[in-house]
Every structure is written in C-alpha cells, then in structure tokens.
Design a protein around this motif. Structure first.
Motif, short mmCIF file in Angstrom:
data_model
loop_
_atom_site.label_atom_id
_atom_site.label_comp_id
_atom_site.label_asym_id
_atom_site.label_seq_id
_atom_site.Cartn_x
_atom_site.Cartn_y
_atom_site.Cartn_z
N ILE A 42 0.87 -1.23 0.09
CA ILE A 42 0.09 -0.12 -0.03
C ILE A 42 0.99 1.36 0.09
CG2 ILE A 42 -1.82 -1.31 1.16
CD1 ILE A 42 -1.04 0.49 3.79
N ASN A 43 0.32 2.41 -0.28
CA ASN A 43 0.92 3.57 -0.06
C ASN A 43 0.01 4.66 0.44
OD1 ASN A 43 -0.82 4.21 -2.32
ND2 ASN A 43 0.58 5.08 -3.62
N MET A 44 -1.02 4.04 1.24
CA MET A 44 -1.80 5.10 1.87
C MET A 44 -2.39 4.37 3.10
SD MET A 44 -4.97 5.36 -0.44
CE MET A 44 -6.56 4.95 0.29
N GLY A 45 -2.69 5.14 4.24
CA GLY A 45 -3.28 4.31 5.36
C GLY A 45 -2.28 4.13 6.49
N THR A 46 -2.29 2.86 7.14
CA THR A 46 -1.46 2.42 8.05
C THR A 46 -0.42 1.58 7.77
OG1 THR A 46 -3.41 2.95 9.79
CG2 THR A 46 -1.39 1.51 10.60
N GLY A 47 0.91 1.94 8.21
CA GLY A 47 2.01 1.19 7.78
C GLY A 47 2.23 0.08 8.79
N PRO A 48 3.03 -0.91 8.40
CA PRO A 48 3.39 -2.23 9.30
C PRO A 48 3.78 -1.69 10.71
CG PRO A 48 5.12 -1.70 7.68
CD PRO A 48 4.04 -0.70 7.28
N ASP A 49 4.32 -0.60 10.88
CA ASP A 49 4.62 -0.06 12.24
C ASP A 49 3.57 0.65 12.88
OD1 ASP A 49 4.57 2.45 10.92
OD2 ASP A 49 6.85 2.91 11.37
N GLY A 50 2.47 0.84 12.34
CA GLY A 50 1.24 1.25 13.04
C GLY A 50 1.13 2.85 13.04
N ASN A 51 2.21 3.57 12.14
CA ASN A 51 2.16 4.82 11.69
C ASN A 51 1.55 5.13 10.76
OD1 ASN A 51 3.51 5.63 14.44
ND2 ASN A 51 5.46 5.07 13.45
N PRO A 52 0.83 6.40 10.46
CA PRO A 52 0.36 6.71 9.16
C PRO A 52 1.31 6.89 8.36
CG PRO A 52 -0.62 8.18 10.93
CD PRO A 52 0.59 7.30 11.58
N LEU A 53 0.86 6.45 6.82
CA LEU A 53 1.76 6.71 5.80
C LEU A 53 1.59 7.98 5.21
CD1 LEU A 53 1.47 3.13 4.07
CD2 LEU A 53 3.43 4.02 5.53
N PRO A 54 2.77 8.58 4.49
CA PRO A 54 2.58 9.96 3.78
C PRO A 54 1.83 9.78 2.62
CG PRO A 54 4.75 9.04 3.98
CD PRO A 54 4.22 8.30 4.74
N PRO A 55 1.07 10.65 2.23
CA PRO A 55 0.02 10.64 1.12
C PRO A 55 1.10 10.68 -0.06
CG PRO A 55 -0.78 12.31 2.38
CD PRO A 55 0.67 11.78 3.26
N GLY A 56 0.82 9.82 -1.13
CA GLY A 56 1.92 9.80 -2.16
C GLY A 56 3.10 9.25 -2.09
N GLY A 57 3.40 8.49 -1.10
CA GLY A 57 4.59 7.79 -0.84
C GLY A 57 4.89 6.63 -1.37
N PRO A 58 5.98 6.09 -1.32
CA PRO A 58 6.50 4.90 -2.05
C PRO A 58 5.71 3.55 -1.37
CG PRO A 58 8.06 5.14 -0.45
CD PRO A 58 7.21 6.33 -0.38
N LEU A 59 5.44 2.57 -2.17
CA LEU A 59 4.85 1.33 -1.71
C LEU A 59 5.46 0.82 -0.73
CD1 LEU A 59 3.74 -0.46 -5.22
CD2 LEU A 59 2.08 0.74 -3.57
N VAL A 60 4.59 0.20 0.45
CA VAL A 60 5.08 -0.40 1.88
C VAL A 60 4.50 -1.61 1.61
CG1 VAL A 60 5.22 -0.10 3.95
CG2 VAL A 60 5.27 1.93 2.89
N ASP A 61 5.29 -2.58 1.93
CA ASP A 61 4.67 -4.16 2.36
C ASP A 61 4.33 -4.21 3.59
OD1 ASP A 61 4.40 -6.94 2.29
OD2 ASP A 61 6.68 -7.33 1.93
#
Length: 93
Positions: A42-61
């Motif tokens: 994903i590149n929006m929402g909540t990251g694997p560490d529980g923190n919000p992802l910045p809009p338009g950022g790279p894909l995170v697993d």
C-alpha cells in the motif's frame, strides 16, 4: 494484494413437508480454509509499524503485519440452518 487459499467444505440438508403450507429445511455444514501467501502493498493508510503513511509515498509491504487485510492462518467454520418456506395464501381457494 495477492493470496492463495485451500478449502474443503461439505453441507447436507433435509426437507420436511409434514406441516400444511410449510416446507422446513434443516441443514449443517463445515468448511476448512487455509489462507497462505498473503501479500499486500500500500501507499496510504497505516504502515506495518502502526504509523500513518505519507500521502503519495512509495509502496510499503504490509504482508505478515497486524495491519494486513487477512492473516495467514487456517480456519474452521461450522454452520447450522433452519429455513421455513410457507405459503401466505392459496391461488384459487
């Protein structure tokens, strides 16, 4: 998102018509599911560490994290049902 699943299921039911204007169906079943190879990027929402992802950022697993859409695991699902099909009125009576 990507995942794979194995599934085995069965269901059985019976119909009883011994009551006027009713048909009763009683049944049961069981399903075993194994969900595996779950991958989610994903590149929006909540990251694997529980923190919000910045809009338009790279894909995170998110795979194998508590924030993935579904955890890899086997599930057992059992069910029972009762259905009453009845007639509200008769045509031509």
């Amino acid at each position: 998102m990507r995942s794979a699943e194995q599934r085995v299921s069965f269901e059985m039911s019976g119909l009883y018509k011994g009551i006027d204007d009713h048909a009763l169906r009683l049944g049961m079943g069981h399903t075993w599911q194994d969900l595996f190879l779950v991958e989610q990027f994903i590149n929006m929402g909540t990251g694997p560490d529980g923190n919000p992802l910045p809009p338009g950022g790279p894909l995170v697993d998110l795979s194998d994290s508590p924030y993935a859409f579904a955890p890899e695991k086997a599930r057992n699902i059992s069910h029972l049902f009762l259905q009453d099909v009845w007639s509200m009125g008769r045509i031509g009576s």
